[in-house]
Motif scaffolding. Structure first.
Motif, mmCIF file in Angstrom:
data_model
loop_
_atom_site.group_PDB
_atom_site.id
_atom_site.type_symbol
_atom_site.label_atom_id
_atom_site.label_comp_id
_atom_site.label_asym_id
_atom_site.label_seq_id
_atom_site.Cartn_x
_atom_site.Cartn_y
_atom_site.Cartn_z
ATOM 1 N N MET A 1 0.832 -1.196 0.000
ATOM 2 C CA MET A 1 0.000 0.000 0.000
ATOM 3 C C MET A 1 0.874 1.255 0.000
ATOM 4 O O MET A 1 1.862 1.327 0.725
ATOM 5 N N ILE A 2 0.481 2.223 -0.800
ATOM 6 C CA ILE A 2 1.197 3.502 -0.880
ATOM 7 C C ILE A 2 0.263 4.607 -0.413
ATOM 8 O O ILE A 2 -0.861 4.736 -0.906
ATOM 9 N N ARG A 4 -0.199 8.595 -0.248
ATOM 10 C CA ARG A 4 0.358 9.802 -0.856
ATOM 11 C C ARG A 4 -0.629 10.959 -0.743
ATOM 12 O O ARG A 4 -1.848 10.756 -0.613
ATOM 13 N N GLU A 65 -3.134 3.878 -2.288
ATOM 14 C CA GLU A 65 -3.140 3.106 -3.530
ATOM 15 C C GLU A 65 -2.574 1.721 -3.296
ATOM 16 O O GLU A 65 -1.541 1.563 -2.633
ATOM 17 N N ASP A 66 -3.262 0.726 -3.849
ATOM 18 C CA ASP A 66 -2.772 -0.641 -3.841
ATOM 19 C C ASP A 66 -2.041 -0.903 -5.148
ATOM 20 O O ASP A 66 -2.470 -0.431 -6.209
ATOM 21 N N GLU A 67 -0.966 -1.644 -5.099
ATOM 22 C CA GLU A 67 -0.144 -1.856 -6.299
ATOM 23 C C GLU A 67 -0.901 -2.532 -7.420
ATOM 24 O O GLU A 67 -0.604 -2.322 -8.596
ATOM 25 N N THR A 68 -1.902 -3.344 -7.069
ATOM 26 C CA THR A 68 -2.656 -4.052 -8.107
ATOM 27 C C THR A 68 -4.067 -3.495 -8.282
ATOM 28 O O THR A 68 -4.566 -3.393 -9.406
ATOM 29 N N GLY A 70 -5.152 -0.431 -7.406
ATOM 30 C CA GLY A 70 -5.234 1.007 -7.620
ATOM 31 C C GLY A 70 -5.706 1.735 -6.376
ATOM 32 O O GLY A 70 -5.565 1.233 -5.254
#
Length: 291
Positions: A1-2, A4, A65-68, A70
């Motif tokens: 998870m990102i 931002r 945001e999740d890497e897969t 979104g």
């Protein structure tokens, strides 16, 4: 998870809107409530609100945001003269229960850590209620006033109501300080962009009301008489055949219920006003989008 910050651009505004729509289980672009009759206009209002807060409070607005998958969550919050306000907290169903909302709210609360007061308008949702209570806010059940307006039943206005402009900013900030502890400041520019503004200012005091086609967005006054006058004026402008809507009315605002009774509106339980360092307002109806 990102995690931002939300950027002040059309792309991130659209992301926030889509996440909110998915989280609340309503048609896309319609997560600010009401009938699905003006989707494009609603989307524009929500995008404008997001960009406004991204500009004024970049430290209080975040996207996860999740890497897969979104974008899966977002939060919008602000600080105004020692009052922290939560405008939006949304997590898509697939990411709920995975502490995404907890991480977003923690970041928003950290942004408002120096504020003595806090406010949020929450829907009638048990998860939202638990989340905000765990965050230390006091939950106060609120009322919704809605329906077709019986203008014949409304009392005549007991004084003048003027069309407001940006020149009334100081007046409105002064009323805000008395009713919520801190001025809305730049939020008034955003509210005025999308709503009609009614203002009263006489020997009895002052007040203002934002309204859009029978939907009262926010109201604050220094006396019950002026608050009653403003709400009556806003309801009278409801377009023929359309329903009025006033949300997050506290039980302390009995004057508003009296107006609803004379106007023939339905009074129902709906949502919570979540507060920290504040009492439920008697003479103010907070904005759901910019509380």
């Amino acid at each position: 998870m990102i995690l931002r910050p939300v950027r002040d651009d059309a792309q991130d505004a659209g992301v926030v809107r889509e996440v909110a729509a998915a989280a609340f289980g309503v048609p896309r672009s319609l997560d600010d409530g009401g009938p699905a009759t003006d989707g494009a206009a609603r989307a524009a209002r929500q995008d404008s609100r997001t960009r406004h807060l991204a500009r004024s409070d970049p430290g209080g607005c975040w996207i996860v945001e999740d890497e897969t998958a979104g974008p899966v969550g977002t939060v919008l919050s602000s600080r105004r003269e020692g009052t922290w306000a939560l405008s939006l907290l949304a997590v898509v169903p697939g990411a709920q229960g995975k502490e995404v909302g907890k991480a977003l709210l923690a970041r928003a609360l950290h942004y408002g850590r120096a504020c003595l007061r806090g406010i949020a308008c929450a829907p009638s949702d048990p998860v939202a209620a638990r989340t905000l209570r765990r965050a230390g806010l006091t939950l106060h059940p609120t009322l919704r006033l809605s329906g077709r307006v019986d203008t014949a039943g409304l009392d005549p206005l007991d004084g003048a109501v003027h069309q407001g402009t940006e020149r009334h900013r100081d007046l409105m900030d002064s009323v805000d300080r008395r009713t919520r502890g801190g001025a809305h400041g730049p939020d008034h520019e955003e509210l005025l962009r999308h709503n009609a503004l009614f203002v009263v200012d006489d020997l009895a005091g002052s007040g203002y009301c934002y309204s859009r086609g029978g939907h009262v967005e926010a109201l604050a006054a220094t006396s019950r008489r002026l608050a009653t006058r403003l709400l009556t004026a806003a309801l009278v402008t409801t377009p023929p055949g359309e329903a009025a809507r006033v949300t997050h009315v506290s039980a302390e605002s009995q004057w508003a219920l009296d107006v609803a009774v004379t106007a023939g509106l339905d009074i129902t339980n709906d949502g919570f006003l979540c507060l920290r360092g504040l009492r439920p307002p008697e003479l103010a109806i907070p904005s759901r989008t910019l509380p």
